[in-house]
Scaffold this motif. Structure first.
Motif, PDB file in Angstrom:
ATOM      1  N   GLU A 137      40.433  42.963  35.527  1.00 30.24           N
ATOM      2  CA  GLU A 137      41.195  43.338  36.797  1.00 30.24           C
ATOM      3  C   GLU A 137      41.095  42.927  37.546  1.00 30.24           C
ATOM      4  O   GLU A 137      42.408  42.259  38.525  1.00 30.24           O
ATOM      5  N   LYS A 138      39.966  41.848  38.629  1.00 28.88           N
ATOM      6  CA  LYS A 138      40.376  40.867  39.763  1.00 28.88           C
ATOM      7  C   LYS A 138      40.898  39.711  39.611  1.00 28.88           C
ATOM      8  O   LYS A 138      41.783  39.257  39.995  1.00 28.88           O
ATOM      9  N   VAL A 144      44.635  40.955  39.481  1.00 32.89           N
ATOM     10  CA  VAL A 144      45.203  41.218  40.846  1.00 32.89           C
ATOM     11  C   VAL A 144      45.271  39.548  40.746  1.00 32.89           C
ATOM     12  O   VAL A 144      46.595  39.561  42.254  1.00 32.89           O
ATOM     13  N   LYS A 190      50.002  43.672  39.883  1.00 38.90           N
ATOM     14  CA  LYS A 190      49.624  45.071  41.532  1.00 38.90           C
ATOM     15  C   LYS A 190      49.770  45.682  40.767  1.00 38.90           C
ATOM     16  O   LYS A 190      48.128  46.499  41.699  1.00 38.90           O
ATOM     17  N   GLU A 208      45.373  46.696  40.636  1.00 39.75           N
ATOM     18  CA  GLU A 208      44.383  46.825  41.566  1.00 39.75           C
ATOM     19  C   GLU A 208      43.570  48.112  41.932  1.00 39.75           C
ATOM     20  O   GLU A 208      43.048  48.519  41.600  1.00 39.75           O
ATOM     21  N   GLU A 209      44.516  48.785  40.996  1.00 38.88           N
ATOM     22  CA  GLU A 209      44.419  50.814  40.487  1.00 38.88           C
ATOM     23  C   GLU A 209      43.245  50.332  40.046  1.00 38.88           C
ATOM     24  O   GLU A 209      42.261  51.788  39.966  1.00 38.88           O
ATOM     25  N   TYR A 238      40.982  48.132  39.457  1.00 36.63           N
ATOM     26  CA  TYR A 238      40.002  47.557  39.989  1.00 36.63           C
ATOM     27  C   TYR A 238      39.339  49.049  40.471  1.00 36.63           C
ATOM     28  O   TYR A 238      38.075  48.630  40.527  1.00 36.63           O
TER      29      TYR A 238
END
Length: 105
Positions: A56-57, A60, A65, A68-69, A71
């Protein structure tokens, strides 16, 4: 193990804590084995969540976008799993102290 999937995800199920004041030695030893198995399963779960956080990083960093959630949710799952493991260890250690107090010999 269930895969992490954000808020509400589940890791391994914590074992029950024995009543140290009334448990037999055999029950305490069996509970210790369950705690160790839980810790091993939780380590695998944490590795899985950590891998998800890494992915997820990277997403990002690539401009996703929504990642981010995802993550943040994975990080919350990770922290909850660590807290659950710490609580299992603390509860079992309290049971050991109670067992030793009830069985001084």
């Amino acid at each position: 193990l269930p895969a992490p999937r954000g808020r509400g995800a589940f890791g391994p199920v914590a074992p029950p804590t024995p009543d140290g004041e009334s448990a037999t030695l055999e029950e305490m030893v069996a509970a210790q084995g369950e705690v160790k198995a839980f810790q091993a399963a939780n380590a695998e779960y944490l590795e899985c969540v950590d891998n998800q956080m890494t992915a997820e990083k990277a997403a990002v960093d690539e401009g996703d976008k929504d990642a981010e959630e995802r993550y943040a949710l994975a990080a919350a799952d990770y922290n909850a799993a660590v807290s659950r493991e710490e609580q299992v260890a603390a509860d079992f250690n309290a049971a050991i102290r109670a067992y030793k107090a009830a069985n001084p010999n």
